[in-house]
Design a protein around this motif. Structure first.
Motif, short mmCIF file in Angstrom:
data_model
loop_
_atom_site.label_atom_id
_atom_site.label_comp_id
_atom_site.label_asym_id
_atom_site.label_seq_id
_atom_site.Cartn_x
_atom_site.Cartn_y
_atom_site.Cartn_z
N LEU A 147 -46.50 -41.00 21.04
CA LEU A 147 -45.34 -41.23 21.92
C LEU A 147 -44.84 -39.95 22.61
O LEU A 147 -44.38 -39.90 23.90
N VAL A 148 -44.58 -38.98 21.83
CA VAL A 148 -44.18 -37.81 22.19
C VAL A 148 -45.19 -36.94 23.09
O VAL A 148 -44.61 -36.51 24.22
N LYS A 149 -46.38 -37.26 22.93
CA LYS A 149 -47.58 -36.71 23.90
C LYS A 149 -47.34 -37.18 25.26
O LYS A 149 -47.90 -36.76 26.01
N MET A 150 -47.11 -38.30 25.31
CA MET A 150 -46.74 -39.17 26.49
C MET A 150 -45.42 -39.08 27.06
O MET A 150 -45.06 -39.82 28.21
N GLY A 151 -44.64 -38.53 26.64
CA GLY A 151 -43.48 -37.91 27.15
C GLY A 151 -42.11 -38.82 26.84
O GLY A 151 -41.21 -38.63 27.36
N ALA A 152 -42.36 -39.43 25.80
CA ALA A 152 -41.14 -40.07 25.16
C ALA A 152 -40.08 -39.19 24.32
O ALA A 152 -40.71 -38.20 23.60
N ASN A 153 -38.93 -39.83 24.04
CA ASN A 153 -38.04 -39.40 23.26
C ASN A 153 -37.89 -39.97 21.97
O ASN A 153 -37.97 -41.40 22.10
N VAL A 154 -38.39 -39.49 20.80
CA VAL A 154 -38.55 -40.19 19.54
C VAL A 154 -37.42 -39.72 18.43
O VAL A 154 -37.04 -38.55 18.25
N HIS A 155 -36.69 -40.72 17.80
CA HIS A 155 -35.79 -40.63 16.87
C HIS A 155 -36.22 -41.30 15.74
O HIS A 155 -36.76 -42.39 15.43
N ILE A 156 -36.38 -40.54 14.57
CA ILE A 156 -36.78 -41.04 13.31
C ILE A 156 -35.53 -41.46 12.17
O ILE A 156 -34.70 -40.67 12.21
N VAL A 157 -35.61 -42.77 11.70
CA VAL A 157 -34.61 -43.22 10.98
C VAL A 157 -35.32 -43.34 9.61
O VAL A 157 -36.30 -44.18 9.52
N ALA A 158 -34.83 -43.11 8.48
CA ALA A 158 -35.67 -43.37 7.23
C ALA A 158 -34.65 -43.20 5.95
O ALA A 158 -33.73 -42.58 6.16
N ARG A 159 -34.93 -43.91 4.85
CA ARG A 159 -33.95 -43.72 3.54
C ARG A 159 -34.32 -42.63 2.84
O ARG A 159 -33.50 -41.88 2.12
N SER A 160 -35.61 -42.22 2.81
CA SER A 160 -36.31 -41.27 2.09
C SER A 160 -35.70 -39.90 2.64
O SER A 160 -35.85 -39.45 3.69
N VAL A 161 -35.09 -38.96 1.81
CA VAL A 161 -34.49 -37.71 2.11
C VAL A 161 -35.93 -36.83 2.42
O VAL A 161 -35.80 -36.18 3.48
#
Length: 259
Positions: A147-161
């Motif tokens: 997605l980033v390589k295609m120009g998108a903005n990516v936000h990751i949410v996760a429980r694991s530190v």
């Protein structure tokens, strides 16, 4: 082993391709398209007498009290329920989902399959879109990279530190899932966490449209009708890239056979 008999079971198109790839002069391979192990399948096993059985990634439903003709059979398995584990506890088994090479290649095809699905359903370009991805395992990593390589903005949410820290190290915006600071009603939400974590308390934080790549068991612990659109996307590699998906599965099985 000479004169091997292989039974390949599953509805996913990659399994049909796999059956063709496994055939050789020393192997007879039969493909059965089904999602359940029932009396008909028991009868087939008794008649065919396979040495090896390949099960699909998602576990077959069981409609019999016991499996017939399988006591000496080696099984190649995907995900297994506790019931399946009990049924196969005396059999030699190999879980191809534990082979790192298969897992990563399958994750890559899954990520590409999501892109194809997104284009078909959203009819939007990737460039400039905001995506929030829940989890940062193999599929999430492959998808975020694409997605980033295609120009998108990516936000990751996760429980694991560990996963949040890793995502930040890769350069992504990353937030702890439990912080409740990531409402994403202006973006596209993709779940990759294989757990039922979206409860009533999380409902206000997720958007009306939700794509779920973690099909087993899926992320919803609420009624899907409470969302405008819930898109469950199991077996994307088999849907879009059946031949390629079969090749990586065949390679995983052949490597185990040659060990």
């Amino acid at each position: 082993m000479e004169n091997e008999k292989w039974l390949v079971i599953g509805e996913d198109s990659r399994l049909k391709e796999l059956a063709t790839m496994l055939r050789s002069p020393s192997r007879t391979v039969f493909y059965k398209r089904t999602t359940v192990w029932n009396e008909e399948l028991n009868k087939l096993v008794l008649e065919f007498q396979p040495n090896k059985i390949v099960l699909p990634i998602l576990p077959l439903k069981i409609e019999v009290e016991q499996l017939y003709g399988t006591s000496q059979v080696k099984f190649y398995t995907g995900r297994l329920t506790m019931h399946w584990k009990q049924l196969l506890e005396k059999n030699e088994t190999n879980c191809y989902l534990q082979q790192e090479s298969f897992i990563w290649q399958n994750a890559r095809l899954t990520a590409e399959g999501f892109i194809a699905t997104f284009y078909g359903l959203e009819q939007k370009c990737i460039y400039g879109q905001n995506f929030t991805i829940a989890g940062f395992g193999r599929i999430a990593k492959m998808l975020a990279s694409l997605l980033v390589k295609m120009g998108a903005n990516v936000h990751i949410v996760a429980r694991s530190v560990v996963q949040v820290s890793e995502a930040k190290a890769y350069g992504y915006k990353a937030t702890n899932l439990d912080d409740r600071k990531w409402s994403i009603h202006d973006g596209i939400f993709i779940n990759t966490i294989p757990a039922k974590w979206i409860t009533e308390s999380f409902q206000d934080y997720v958007p009306a449209v939700l794509y779920d790549l973690a099909s087993e068991p899926g992320c919803l612990d609420i009624d899907a009708d409470q969302l405008q659109t819930y898109v469950l996307l199991p077996s994307l590699p088999g849907k879009y890239f059946a031949h390629d998906a079969a090749e990586i599965l065949c390679k995983a099985i052949e490597e185990e056979e040659n060990c």
